[in-house]
Design a protein around this motif. Structure first.
Motif, PDB file in Angstrom:
ATOM      1  N   GLU A  30       0.846  -1.197   0.000  1.00 15.81           N
ATOM      2  CA  GLU A  30       0.000   0.000   0.000  1.00 15.81           C
ATOM      3  C   GLU A  30       0.879   1.244   0.000  1.00 15.81           C
ATOM      4  O   GLU A  30       1.778   1.380   0.835  1.00 15.81           O
ATOM      5  N   PRO A  31       0.630   2.180  -0.927  1.00 17.82           N
ATOM      6  CA  PRO A  31       1.439   3.389  -0.943  1.00 17.82           C
ATOM      7  C   PRO A  31       1.157   4.281   0.271  1.00 17.82           C
ATOM      8  O   PRO A  31       0.113   4.159   0.913  1.00 17.82           O
ATOM      9  N   LEU A  32       2.096   5.145   0.541  1.00 19.15           N
ATOM     10  CA  LEU A  32       1.986   6.093   1.642  1.00 19.15           C
ATOM     11  C   LEU A  32       1.292   7.347   1.135  1.00 19.15           C
ATOM     12  O   LEU A  32       1.687   7.914   0.117  1.00 19.15           O
ATOM     13  N   GLU A  33       0.258   7.792   1.856  1.00 24.48           N
ATOM     14  CA  GLU A  33      -0.468   9.006   1.474  1.00 24.48           C
ATOM     15  C   GLU A  33      -0.136  10.114   2.457  1.00 24.48           C
ATOM     16  O   GLU A  33      -0.153   9.908   3.676  1.00 24.48           O
ATOM     17  N   PHE A  34       0.175  11.306   1.928  1.00 26.60           N
ATOM     18  CA  PHE A  34       0.473  12.458   2.783  1.00 26.60           C
ATOM     19  C   PHE A  34       0.297  13.733   1.982  1.00 26.60           C
ATOM     20  O   PHE A  34       0.210  13.710   0.751  1.00 26.60           O
ATOM     21  N   THR A  35       0.214  14.852   2.689  1.00 30.32           N
ATOM     22  CA  THR A  35       0.165  16.161   2.047  1.00 30.32           C
ATOM     23  C   THR A  35       1.599  16.655   1.922  1.00 30.32           C
ATOM     24  O   THR A  35       2.305  16.801   2.926  1.00 30.32           O
ATOM     25  N   CYS A  36       2.024  16.883   0.704  1.00 26.65           N
ATOM     26  CA  CYS A  36       3.413  17.250   0.431  1.00 26.65           C
ATOM     27  C   CYS A  36       3.761  18.605   1.060  1.00 26.65           C
ATOM     28  O   CYS A  36       3.005  19.572   0.935  1.00 26.65           O
ATOM     29  N   CYS A  37       4.881  18.642   1.738  1.00 27.51           N
ATOM     30  CA  CYS A  37       5.450  19.850   2.362  1.00 27.51           C
ATOM     31  C   CYS A  37       4.575  20.410   3.483  1.00 27.51           C
ATOM     32  O   CYS A  37       4.620  21.604   3.781  1.00 27.51           O
ATOM     33  N   ALA A  38       3.778  19.552   4.125  1.00 32.21           N
ATOM     34  CA  ALA A  38       2.925  19.991   5.232  1.00 32.21           C
ATOM     35  C   ALA A  38       3.516  19.584   6.574  1.00 32.21           C
ATOM     36  O   ALA A  38       2.854  19.689   7.601  1.00 32.21           O
ATOM     37  N   MET A  41       6.051  14.548   6.810  1.00 33.93           N
ATOM     38  CA  MET A  41       7.163  13.672   6.456  1.00 33.93           C
ATOM     39  C   MET A  41       8.477  14.323   6.893  1.00 33.93           C
ATOM     40  O   MET A  41       8.512  15.510   7.198  1.00 33.93           O
ATOM     41  N   ILE A  42       9.557  13.530   6.877  1.00 37.71           N
ATOM     42  CA  ILE A  42      10.858  14.130   7.152  1.00 37.71           C
ATOM     43  C   ILE A  42      11.136  15.136   6.032  1.00 37.71           C
ATOM     44  O   ILE A  42      10.690  14.960   4.893  1.00 37.71           O
ATOM     45  N   PRO A  43      11.833  16.238   6.344  1.00 34.08           N
ATOM     46  CA  PRO A  43      12.024  17.310   5.360  1.00 34.08           C
ATOM     47  C   PRO A  43      12.623  16.852   4.026  1.00 34.08           C
ATOM     48  O   PRO A  43      12.190  17.296   2.961  1.00 34.08           O
ATOM     49  N   GLY A  44      13.602  15.981   4.069  1.00 33.23           N
ATOM     50  CA  GLY A  44      14.239  15.530   2.834  1.00 33.23           C
ATOM     51  C   GLY A  44      13.316  14.734   1.922  1.00 33.23           C
ATOM     52  O   GLY A  44      13.439  14.786   0.694  1.00 33.23           O
ATOM     53  N   PHE A  45      12.388  13.985   2.507  1.00 32.52           N
ATOM     54  CA  PHE A  45      11.426  13.217   1.709  1.00 32.52           C
ATOM     55  C   PHE A  45      10.455  14.182   1.027  1.00 32.52           C
ATOM     56  O   PHE A  45      10.189  14.065  -0.172  1.00 32.52           O
ATOM     57  N   ASP A  46       9.943  15.150   1.795  1.00 28.98           N
ATOM     58  CA  ASP A  46       9.068  16.176   1.210  1.00 28.98           C
ATOM     59  C   ASP A  46       9.763  16.873   0.049  1.00 28.98           C
ATOM     60  O   ASP A  46       9.179  17.058  -1.016  1.00 28.98           O
ATOM     61  N   ALA A  47      11.005  17.268   0.250  1.00 26.26           N
ATOM     62  CA  ALA A  47      11.750  17.987  -0.788  1.00 26.26           C
ATOM     63  C   ALA A  47      11.912  17.135  -2.045  1.00 26.26           C
ATOM     64  O   ALA A  47      11.835  17.635  -3.169  1.00 26.26           O
ATOM     65  N   ALA A  48      12.121  15.831  -1.862  1.00 23.48           N
ATOM     66  CA  ALA A  48      12.295  14.940  -3.008  1.00 23.48           C
ATOM     67  C   ALA A  48      11.011  14.794  -3.817  1.00 23.48           C
ATOM     68  O   ALA A  48      11.037  14.723  -5.044  1.00 23.48           O
ATOM     69  N   VAL A  49       9.879  14.761  -3.138  1.00 20.38           N
ATOM     70  CA  VAL A  49       8.591  14.533  -3.807  1.00 20.38           C
ATOM     71  C   VAL A  49       8.021  15.830  -4.392  1.00 20.38           C
ATOM     72  O   VAL A  49       7.259  15.803  -5.361  1.00 20.38           O
ATOM     73  N   LYS A  50       8.432  16.942  -3.863  1.00 22.66           N
ATOM     74  CA  LYS A  50       7.842  18.244  -4.226  1.00 22.66           C
ATOM     75  C   LYS A  50       7.767  18.478  -5.730  1.00 22.66           C
ATOM     76  O   LYS A  50       6.750  18.948  -6.244  1.00 22.66           O
ATOM     77  N   ASP A  51       8.813  18.154  -6.468  1.00 23.88           N
ATOM     78  CA  ASP A  51       8.831  18.447  -7.904  1.00 23.88           C
ATOM     79  C   ASP A  51       8.739  17.207  -8.792  1.00 23.88           C
ATOM     80  O   ASP A  51       9.015  17.275  -9.988  1.00 23.88           O
ATOM     81  N   GLU A  66      18.353  16.227   7.533  1.00 25.34           N
ATOM     82  CA  GLU A  66      17.086  16.421   6.833  1.00 25.34           C
ATOM     83  C   GLU A  66      16.183  15.195   6.968  1.00 25.34           C
ATOM     84  O   GLU A  66      15.142  15.102   6.327  1.00 25.34           O
ATOM     85  N   ALA A  67      16.622  14.248   7.810  1.00 20.71           N
ATOM     86  CA  ALA A  67      15.833  13.042   8.049  1.00 20.71           C
ATOM     87  C   ALA A  67      15.339  13.078   9.492  1.00 20.71           C
ATOM     88  O   ALA A  67      14.463  13.871   9.833  1.00 20.71           O
ATOM     89  N   TYR A  68      15.936  12.290  10.378  1.00 15.71           N
ATOM     90  CA  TYR A  68      15.514  12.245  11.777  1.00 15.71           C
ATOM     91  C   TYR A  68      16.464  13.000  12.692  1.00 15.71           C
ATOM     92  O   TYR A  68      16.419  12.842  13.906  1.00 15.71           O
ATOM     93  N   GLY A  69      17.313  13.838  12.108  1.00 14.38           N
ATOM     94  CA  GLY A  69      18.216  14.670  12.888  1.00 14.38           C
ATOM     95  C   GLY A  69      19.513  13.964  13.239  1.00 14.38           C
ATOM     96  O   GLY A  69      19.661  12.758  13.061  1.00 14.38           O
ATOM     97  N   GLU A  70      20.442  14.752  13.727  1.00 13.10           N
ATOM     98  CA  GLU A  70      21.718  14.209  14.168  1.00 13.10           C
ATOM     99  C   GLU A  70      21.504  13.478  15.491  1.00 13.10           C
ATOM    100  O   GLU A  70      20.578  13.774  16.243  1.00 13.10           O
ATOM    101  N   TYR A  71      22.373  12.526  15.781  1.00 14.14           N
ATOM    102  CA  TYR A  71      22.310  11.809  17.047  1.00 14.14           C
ATOM    103  C   TYR A  71      22.665  12.785  18.169  1.00 14.14           C
ATOM    104  O   TYR A  71      23.661  13.495  18.100  1.00 14.14           O
ATOM    105  N   ASN A  72      21.844  12.838  19.210  1.00 16.11           N
ATOM    106  CA  ASN A  72      22.040  13.776  20.311  1.00 16.11           C
ATOM    107  C   ASN A  72      22.428  13.017  21.574  1.00 16.11           C
ATOM    108  O   ASN A  72      21.578  12.358  22.190  1.00 16.11           O
ATOM    109  N   PRO A  73      23.706  13.083  21.982  1.00 14.23           N
ATOM    110  CA  PRO A  73      24.126  12.358  23.187  1.00 14.23           C
ATOM    111  C   PRO A  73      23.361  12.790  24.441  1.00 14.23           C
ATOM    112  O   PRO A  73      23.230  12.019  25.387  1.00 14.23           O
ATOM    113  N   GLN A  74      22.846  14.025  24.458  1.00 14.47           N
ATOM    114  CA  GLN A  74      22.091  14.504  25.620  1.00 14.47           C
ATOM    115  C   GLN A  74      20.728  13.835  25.742  1.00 14.47           C
ATOM    116  O   GLN A  74      20.076  13.943  26.776  1.00 14.47           O
TER     117      GLN A  74
END
Length: 141
Positions: A30-38, A41-51, A66-74
């Motif tokens: 089943e495909p994933l349904e979402f509103t683009c750039c809303a 999704m993670i920012p990089g995925f939105d950017a890829a689908v936008k155009d 641009e995905a789930y962020g950098e690893y934060n030791p804190q």
């Protein structure tokens, strides 16, 4: 034409740098349904689908930031076992959920000893660059 603000459906396969697959809409059938750039999704995925155009397939590598962020030791915290009911039964290596002000949030149990339990509250894909094979299968006008 930009897909920004439009409901779209994509099929995708997500892999890590070593080729390990971590997710796939193809496997679920089943495909994933979402509103683009809303912000759904993670920012990089939105950017890829936008155009993308209907039927287009592309492969993109999304840096951690641009995905789930950098690893934060804190985000790795120790809690005295005296404050945790049934601490000895915590499943090391598994995810548990804590109740926070904004609702439940996940934490991976890193270790448990007589004095403390260590929890990692980073997303499991934090700090990792992700590669996605994306296919745009529907655009709702």
């Amino acid at each position: 034409m930009s897909n920004e603000g439009k409901k779209v459906k994509t099929h995708y396969r997500g892999t890590l740098a070593d080729g390990t697959q971590f997710d796939s809409s193809y496997d679920r059938g089943e495909p994933l349904e979402f509103t683009c750039c809303a912000g759904m999704m993670i920012p990089g995925f939105d950017a890829a689908v936008k155009d993308m155009v209907l039927g287009e397939k592309k492969t993109v590598t999304i840096p951690a930031a641009e995905a789930y962020g950098e690893y934060n030791p804190q985000a790795v915290q120790s809690v005295p076992v005296s404050q945790i009911p049934n601490a000895a039964q915590l499943p090391v290596g598994e995810t548990v959920y804590f109740q926070g002000p904004a609702g439940p949030f996940p934490a991976k149990v890193v270790s448990v000893d007589e004095e403390k339990a260590v929890f990692d509250m980073n997303h499991e894909l934090a700090g990792k660059d992700l590669t996605f094979e994306i296919e745009l299968v529907e655009i709702a006008e």
